[in-house]
Design a protein around this motif. Structure first.
Motif, PDB file in Angstrom:
ATOM      1  N   LEU A 187       1.215  -1.755  -0.208  1.00 41.44           N
ATOM      2  CA  LEU A 187      -0.105   0.037   0.217  1.00 41.44           C
ATOM      3  C   LEU A 187       0.953   1.158   0.040  1.00 41.44           C
ATOM      4  O   LEU A 187       0.441   2.044  -0.315  1.00 41.44           O
ATOM      5  CB  LEU A 187      -1.080  -0.141   1.429  1.00 41.44           C
ATOM      6  CG  LEU A 187      -2.123  -0.957   1.394  1.00 41.44           C
ATOM      7  CD1 LEU A 187      -2.610  -1.011   2.635  1.00 41.44           C
ATOM      8  CD2 LEU A 187      -3.366  -0.894   0.057  1.00 41.44           C
ATOM      9  N   THR A 188       2.402   1.362   0.646  1.00 35.84           N
ATOM     10  CA  THR A 188       3.434   1.934   0.461  1.00 35.84           C
ATOM     11  C   THR A 188       3.507   2.719  -1.352  1.00 35.84           C
ATOM     12  O   THR A 188       4.036   4.206  -1.191  1.00 35.84           O
ATOM     13  CB  THR A 188       4.699   2.207   1.344  1.00 35.84           C
ATOM     14  OG1 THR A 188       4.900   1.108   1.347  1.00 35.84           O
ATOM     15  CG2 THR A 188       3.622   1.720   2.572  1.00 35.84           C
ATOM     16  N   HIS A 190       0.667   3.297  -3.287  1.00 35.60           N
ATOM     17  CA  HIS A 190      -0.177   3.141  -3.757  1.00 35.60           C
ATOM     18  C   HIS A 190      -0.670   4.501  -3.361  1.00 35.60           C
ATOM     19  O   HIS A 190      -0.088   4.803  -2.646  1.00 35.60           O
ATOM     20  CB  HIS A 190      -1.215   2.084  -3.607  1.00 35.60           C
ATOM     21  CG  HIS A 190      -1.228   1.105  -3.822  1.00 35.60           C
ATOM     22  ND1 HIS A 190      -2.463   0.388  -5.770  1.00 35.60           N
ATOM     23  CD2 HIS A 190      -0.915   0.159  -4.232  1.00 35.60           C
ATOM     24  CE1 HIS A 190      -1.407  -0.259  -6.114  1.00 35.60           C
ATOM     25  NE2 HIS A 190      -1.107  -1.171  -5.558  1.00 35.60           N
ATOM     26  N   CYS A 192      -3.814   6.418  -1.760  1.00 38.56           N
ATOM     27  CA  CYS A 192      -4.710   5.934  -0.947  1.00 38.56           C
ATOM     28  C   CYS A 192      -5.097   7.317   0.440  1.00 38.56           C
ATOM     29  O   CYS A 192      -4.432   8.314   0.189  1.00 38.56           O
ATOM     30  CB  CYS A 192      -3.891   5.237  -0.137  1.00 38.56           C
ATOM     31  SG  CYS A 192      -2.978   3.850  -0.064  1.00 38.56           S
ATOM     32  N   ASN A 194      -6.482   8.779   2.889  1.00 39.58           N
ATOM     33  CA  ASN A 194      -6.797   9.044   3.835  1.00 39.58           C
ATOM     34  C   ASN A 194      -7.839   9.961   5.346  1.00 39.58           C
ATOM     35  O   ASN A 194      -8.231  10.865   4.785  1.00 39.58           O
ATOM     36  CB  ASN A 194      -5.129  10.613   5.169  1.00 39.58           C
ATOM     37  CG  ASN A 194      -3.935   9.344   4.944  1.00 39.58           C
ATOM     38  OD1 ASN A 194      -3.873   8.239   5.744  1.00 39.58           O
ATOM     39  ND2 ASN A 194      -2.858   9.254   3.777  1.00 39.58           N
ATOM     40  N   TRP A 206      -3.993   2.077   8.611  1.00 37.33           N
ATOM     41  CA  TRP A 206      -4.835   1.128   8.083  1.00 37.33           C
ATOM     42  C   TRP A 206      -4.813   0.037   8.903  1.00 37.33           C
ATOM     43  O   TRP A 206      -2.840  -0.276   8.911  1.00 37.33           O
ATOM     44  CB  TRP A 206      -4.746   0.947   6.841  1.00 37.33           C
ATOM     45  CG  TRP A 206      -5.562   2.168   5.639  1.00 37.33           C
ATOM     46  CD1 TRP A 206      -5.898   3.313   6.701  1.00 37.33           C
ATOM     47  CD2 TRP A 206      -5.131   1.955   4.344  1.00 37.33           C
ATOM     48  NE1 TRP A 206      -6.046   3.958   5.132  1.00 37.33           N
ATOM     49  CE2 TRP A 206      -5.899   3.256   4.240  1.00 37.33           C
ATOM     50  CE3 TRP A 206      -5.629   0.713   3.927  1.00 37.33           C
ATOM     51  CZ2 TRP A 206      -6.887   3.778   3.177  1.00 37.33           C
ATOM     52  CZ3 TRP A 206      -5.722   1.553   1.798  1.00 37.33           C
ATOM     53  CH2 TRP A 206      -6.428   3.093   2.183  1.00 37.33           C
ATOM     54  N   VAL A 217      -0.731   0.206   9.430  1.00 28.41           N
ATOM     55  CA  VAL A 217       0.296   0.778   7.635  1.00 28.41           C
ATOM     56  C   VAL A 217      -0.093   2.338   7.148  1.00 28.41           C
ATOM     57  O   VAL A 217      -1.252   2.992   7.365  1.00 28.41           O
ATOM     58  CB  VAL A 217       0.110   0.276   6.102  1.00 28.41           C
ATOM     59  CG1 VAL A 217       1.120   1.075   5.181  1.00 28.41           C
ATOM     60  CG2 VAL A 217       0.405  -1.541   6.367  1.00 28.41           C
ATOM     61  N   VAL A 219      -0.256   5.456   5.001  1.00 27.82           N
ATOM     62  CA  VAL A 219      -0.808   5.448   3.963  1.00 27.82           C
ATOM     63  C   VAL A 219      -0.929   7.071   3.703  1.00 27.82           C
ATOM     64  O   VAL A 219      -0.520   7.446   4.394  1.00 27.82           O
ATOM     65  CB  VAL A 219      -1.760   4.850   3.451  1.00 27.82           C
ATOM     66  CG1 VAL A 219      -2.133   3.242   3.735  1.00 27.82           C
ATOM     67  CG2 VAL A 219      -2.995   5.357   3.590  1.00 27.82           C
ATOM     68  N   ASP A 220      -0.261   6.890   1.918  1.00 32.46           N
ATOM     69  CA  ASP A 220       0.501   8.132   1.751  1.00 32.46           C
ATOM     70  C   ASP A 220      -0.672   8.872   0.574  1.00 32.46           C
ATOM     71  O   ASP A 220      -1.059   7.420  -0.162  1.00 32.46           O
ATOM     72  CB  ASP A 220       1.995   8.635   1.770  1.00 32.46           C
ATOM     73  CG  ASP A 220       1.498  10.156   1.204  1.00 32.46           C
ATOM     74  OD1 ASP A 220      -0.044  10.587   1.308  1.00 32.46           O
ATOM     75  OD2 ASP A 220       2.822  10.686   1.261  1.00 32.46           O
ATOM     76  N   TYR A 243     -10.041   3.012   2.780  1.00 31.26           N
ATOM     77  CA  TYR A 243     -10.212   1.641   3.903  1.00 31.26           C
ATOM     78  C   TYR A 243     -11.537   2.172   4.534  1.00 31.26           C
ATOM     79  O   TYR A 243     -11.805   2.738   5.384  1.00 31.26           O
ATOM     80  CB  TYR A 243      -9.302   1.759   4.651  1.00 31.26           C
ATOM     81  CG  TYR A 243      -8.787   0.354   5.034  1.00 31.26           C
ATOM     82  CD1 TYR A 243      -9.430  -0.455   4.654  1.00 31.26           C
ATOM     83  CD2 TYR A 243      -7.940   0.532   6.790  1.00 31.26           C
ATOM     84  CE1 TYR A 243      -9.216  -1.667   5.986  1.00 31.26           C
ATOM     85  CE2 TYR A 243      -7.966  -0.555   7.449  1.00 31.26           C
ATOM     86  CZ  TYR A 243      -8.521  -1.607   6.770  1.00 31.26           C
ATOM     87  OH  TYR A 243      -8.298  -2.687   7.713  1.00 31.26           O
TER      88      TYR A 243
END
Length: 297
Positions: A187-188, A190, A192, A194, A206, A217, A219-220, A243
């Motif tokens: 996921l890092t 991808h 995402c 927030n 997440w 994780v 995410v960004d 998510y």
């Protein structure tokens, strides 16, 4: 007036109505000598004779008759008011203040509250839709609704809903362009969406788990929101991965507007609980609410 004087007056009125020390003692569950002592104490305090005892009965003096006629309506009024309070405690009524967030209110609370307020018109409810974790005692809420893992240990918690599950979702167009993550670590790489947390103001990490292994994780991506509906809309528009709770995404998954990934990394977790401080005497309306909401698998 001292409290013991009020009790003495009640004893005197019982003797006046029974016209007998013996019957008054039996009615009050005490001894005849205790009744006699109370009446003598009352007469001494008032400075008048209230009763005259004969070999066959007890008679009221003029002062005793006046006192009895004063006490009867007063004690009748007290009895009536106490009975009204008892009826109020037994009849579901009054206002209930509950703090919750929107998803819990819509999926768990409202179906029950709607029926309860229709069946018991004397009950009113204030729902505060707020994602923050607040002190319900300090802010004078009767109860709060949160996920089981968020309930403070010093609260009474009642499970009111089934276990829940999260879902990572994206639009088909996004997955066609960027591919699907095979593990949470990917996921890092991808885009995402927030979620800004309402209490601390940080970004939600997440959370995943598989075979007893937990993975969080950070995410960004191009968008930060504090509203799930906005997050779902952005995901449907192909912007990024989102998510969200499984049931929130389900209509969009069924329609094909969204596709799910990493499903095997999303286990079930404890669902919503109603929580409240320990109170020995709960109002009838609150007891009714707890029993109606209690989850029965």
């Amino acid at each position: 007036m001292r409290r013991d004087t009020l009790a003495d007056l009640a004893v005197f009125l019982s003797v006046a109505e029974e016209r007998s020390f013996t019957r008054a003692a039996a009615a009050l569950g005490t001894s005849q000598s205790a009744i006699s002592q109370i009446v003598r104490r009352l007469e001494a305090a008032m400075g008048v004779k209230l009763l005259t005892r004969t070999t066959r009965a007890v008679a009221l003096t003029v002062a005793g008759e006046q006192l009895a006629s004063t006490l009867r309506p007063a004690f009748d009024d007290i009895d009536a008011r106490l009975s009204a309070l008892t009826a109020l405690a037994e009849k579901p009524s009054g206002e209930l203040r509950i703090t919750t967030h929107k998803h819990a209110a819509q999926t768990v609370l409202w179906p029950v509250l709607k029926r309860m307020m229709q069946d018991y018109p004397d009950i009113s409810v204030e729902l505060s839709l707020d994602g923050r974790l607040i002190d319900i005692v300090a802010e004078r809420f009767d109860a709060g609704v949160r996920l089981g893992e968020q309930v403070a240990k010093d609260m009474i918690a009642v499970r009111i809903g089934p276990d829940l599950r999260m879902a990572v979702v994206a639009a088909p167009a996004y997955l066609e362009r960027f591919g699907s993550p095979a593990t949470p670590h990917e996921l890092t790489r991808h885009r995402c969406i927030n979620l800004r947390l309402p209490t601390a103001g940080g970004l939600y990490a997440w959370e995943f788990e598989k075979n007893g292994r937990a993975v969080n994780v950070r995410v960004d991506g191009p968008l930060i929101v504090n509203d799930v509906e906005m997050m779902l809309q952005a995901a449907q528009d192909g912007l990024a991965l989102a998510y969200v709770l499984e049931d929130q995404a389900m209509p969009h998954l069924v329609s094909g507007r969204l596709v799910r990934v990493l499903e095997d990394w999303c286990p079930y977790f404890p669902g919503y609980h109603l929580y409240y401080p320990d109170r020995r005497q709960l109002p009838a309306a609150f007891t009714l609410l707890v029993n109606a909401l209690r989850y029965k698998p």
